[in-house]
Design a protein around this motif. Structure first.
Motif, mmCIF file in Angstrom:
data_model
loop_
_atom_site.group_PDB
_atom_site.id
_atom_site.type_symbol
_atom_site.label_atom_id
_atom_site.label_comp_id
_atom_site.label_asym_id
_atom_site.label_seq_id
_atom_site.Cartn_x
_atom_site.Cartn_y
_atom_site.Cartn_z
ATOM 1 N N VAL A 186 0.809 -1.004 0.025
ATOM 2 C CA VAL A 186 0.063 0.315 0.212
ATOM 3 C C VAL A 186 0.534 0.979 -0.378
ATOM 4 O O VAL A 186 0.714 2.437 -0.869
ATOM 5 C CB VAL A 186 -0.789 0.265 1.243
ATOM 6 C CG1 VAL A 186 -1.544 1.730 1.165
ATOM 7 C CG2 VAL A 186 -1.867 -1.138 1.120
ATOM 8 N N SER A 187 2.270 1.277 0.865
ATOM 9 C CA SER A 187 2.605 2.366 0.733
ATOM 10 C C SER A 187 3.710 2.785 -0.265
ATOM 11 O O SER A 187 3.514 3.713 -1.135
ATOM 12 C CB SER A 187 3.732 1.876 2.028
ATOM 13 O OG SER A 187 4.564 1.507 1.855
ATOM 14 N N ALA A 188 4.042 1.468 -1.252
ATOM 15 C CA ALA A 188 4.959 1.493 -2.304
ATOM 16 C C ALA A 188 3.630 1.960 -3.551
ATOM 17 O O ALA A 188 4.012 2.460 -4.711
ATOM 18 C CB ALA A 188 4.999 0.165 -3.009
ATOM 19 N N ALA A 189 2.563 1.506 -3.661
ATOM 20 C CA ALA A 189 0.891 2.272 -4.341
ATOM 21 C C ALA A 189 1.361 3.316 -4.432
ATOM 22 O O ALA A 189 1.197 4.249 -5.278
ATOM 23 C CB ALA A 189 0.169 1.223 -4.273
ATOM 24 N N VAL A 202 5.372 6.092 -21.272
ATOM 25 C CA VAL A 202 4.525 5.387 -20.799
ATOM 26 C C VAL A 202 4.518 5.737 -19.400
ATOM 27 O O VAL A 202 4.504 4.492 -18.561
ATOM 28 C CB VAL A 202 5.602 3.446 -21.367
ATOM 29 C CG1 VAL A 202 5.119 3.268 -22.777
ATOM 30 C CG2 VAL A 202 6.690 3.831 -21.060
ATOM 31 N N ALA A 203 5.465 6.003 -18.791
ATOM 32 C CA ALA A 203 6.125 6.135 -17.429
ATOM 33 C C ALA A 203 4.386 6.425 -16.331
ATOM 34 O O ALA A 203 4.590 5.455 -15.443
ATOM 35 C CB ALA A 203 6.842 7.170 -17.021
ATOM 36 N N ARG A 204 3.701 6.906 -16.973
ATOM 37 C CA ARG A 204 3.047 7.522 -15.855
ATOM 38 C C ARG A 204 1.913 6.445 -15.673
ATOM 39 O O ARG A 204 0.923 5.706 -14.294
ATOM 40 C CB ARG A 204 2.122 8.300 -16.314
ATOM 41 C CG ARG A 204 0.441 9.218 -15.908
ATOM 42 C CD ARG A 204 1.205 9.216 -14.196
ATOM 43 N NE ARG A 204 0.194 10.173 -13.679
ATOM 44 C CZ ARG A 204 -0.428 10.540 -12.577
ATOM 45 N NH1 ARG A 204 1.002 9.872 -11.612
ATOM 46 N NH2 ARG A 204 -1.372 10.870 -11.806
ATOM 47 N N PRO A 205 1.410 5.673 -17.207
ATOM 48 C CA PRO A 205 0.202 4.552 -17.078
ATOM 49 C C PRO A 205 1.018 2.886 -16.418
ATOM 50 O O PRO A 205 0.481 2.311 -15.816
ATOM 51 C CB PRO A 205 0.463 3.704 -18.445
ATOM 52 C CG PRO A 205 0.620 5.719 -19.248
ATOM 53 C CD PRO A 205 1.779 6.332 -18.330
ATOM 54 N N VAL A 206 2.680 3.038 -16.429
ATOM 55 C CA VAL A 206 3.578 2.090 -15.864
ATOM 56 C C VAL A 206 3.420 1.777 -13.813
ATOM 57 O O VAL A 206 2.773 0.927 -13.740
ATOM 58 C CB VAL A 206 5.044 1.789 -16.343
ATOM 59 C CG1 VAL A 206 5.834 0.719 -15.245
ATOM 60 C CG2 VAL A 206 4.819 1.417 -17.675
ATOM 61 N N LEU A 207 3.969 3.365 -13.280
ATOM 62 C CA LEU A 207 2.971 3.683 -12.694
ATOM 63 C C LEU A 207 1.745 3.420 -12.096
ATOM 64 O O LEU A 207 1.442 2.610 -11.028
ATOM 65 C CB LEU A 207 4.011 5.149 -12.083
ATOM 66 C CG LEU A 207 5.045 5.164 -11.697
ATOM 67 C CD1 LEU A 207 4.993 6.961 -12.681
ATOM 68 C CD2 LEU A 207 5.744 4.379 -11.700
ATOM 69 N N ILE A 208 0.729 3.410 -12.202
ATOM 70 C CA ILE A 208 -0.624 3.306 -12.143
ATOM 71 C C ILE A 208 -0.597 1.578 -12.331
ATOM 72 O O ILE A 208 -1.312 1.740 -11.098
ATOM 73 C CB ILE A 208 -1.290 4.531 -13.160
ATOM 74 C CG1 ILE A 208 -0.846 5.649 -12.815
ATOM 75 C CG2 ILE A 208 -2.930 4.039 -12.840
ATOM 76 C CD1 ILE A 208 -2.112 6.850 -13.440
ATOM 77 N N GLY A 209 -0.489 1.456 -13.647
ATOM 78 C CA GLY A 209 -0.531 -0.443 -13.392
ATOM 79 C C GLY A 209 0.189 -1.231 -12.314
ATOM 80 O O GLY A 209 -0.549 -1.548 -11.462
ATOM 81 N N ALA A 210 1.099 -0.326 -12.074
ATOM 82 C CA ALA A 210 2.625 -1.142 -11.189
ATOM 83 C C ALA A 210 1.459 -1.153 -9.649
ATOM 84 O O ALA A 210 1.662 -1.935 -8.265
ATOM 85 C CB ALA A 210 3.217 -0.773 -10.669
ATOM 86 N N ALA A 211 1.158 0.513 -9.219
ATOM 87 C CA ALA A 211 -0.536 0.249 -8.368
ATOM 88 C C ALA A 211 -1.475 0.260 -8.437
ATOM 89 O O ALA A 211 -1.465 -0.395 -6.336
ATOM 90 C CB ALA A 211 0.126 1.924 -8.038
#
Length: 124
Positions: free
Chosen positions: A17-20, A42-51
């Motif tokens: 949760v903290s990493a997300a 692609v950074a923003r979609p990848v970050l949102i997907g990983a979170a």
């Protein structure tokens, strides 16, 4: 063994949760700027997907304690978090972020241990 697995599940859930949170809300910090710049658009979609995957994994780890559900949910969530941590390790290695690689490795080992423990040793 059951108690150890639950403690690890709670720790993994809190860390996920903290990493997300840090990947979505604090993605503009200077420490993440180089990796985001390197990834480009692609950074923003990848970050949102990983979170999103981290949040789902965190929920899957602790959901059996909240409400009864299928017994395979916690080990599957732990296994998927372990795979996600392998991706994190690979990404942070390419960005040459050694401290984050170590954290990812520890989280991978914890998630893999929980997945194995819940599937093979102490099922819910």
């Amino acid at each position: 063994m059951n108690r150890v697995l639950w403690i690890l599940q709670v720790i993994l859930s809190i860390k996920s949760v903290s990493a997300a949170f840090s990947h979505v809300v604090r993605h503009d910090k200077a420490e993440m700027a180089w990796g985001i710049e390197r990834m480009g658009s692609v950074a923003r979609p990848v970050l949102i997907g990983a979170a999103s995957l981290m949040l789902l994994g965190a929920l899957g780890l602790v959901a059996p304690a909240i409400a009864p559900g299928p017994p395979w949910m916690a080990p599957l969530a732990a296994a998927l978090l372990a795979v996600l941590m392998l991706g994190s390790i690979a990404f942070h290695l390419t960005c040459r972020e050694t401290p984050r690689v170590f954290v990812g490795l520890v989280l991978f080992l914890m998630a893999a241990f929980v997945a194995y423990g819940r599937w093979a040793v102490w099922s819910l």
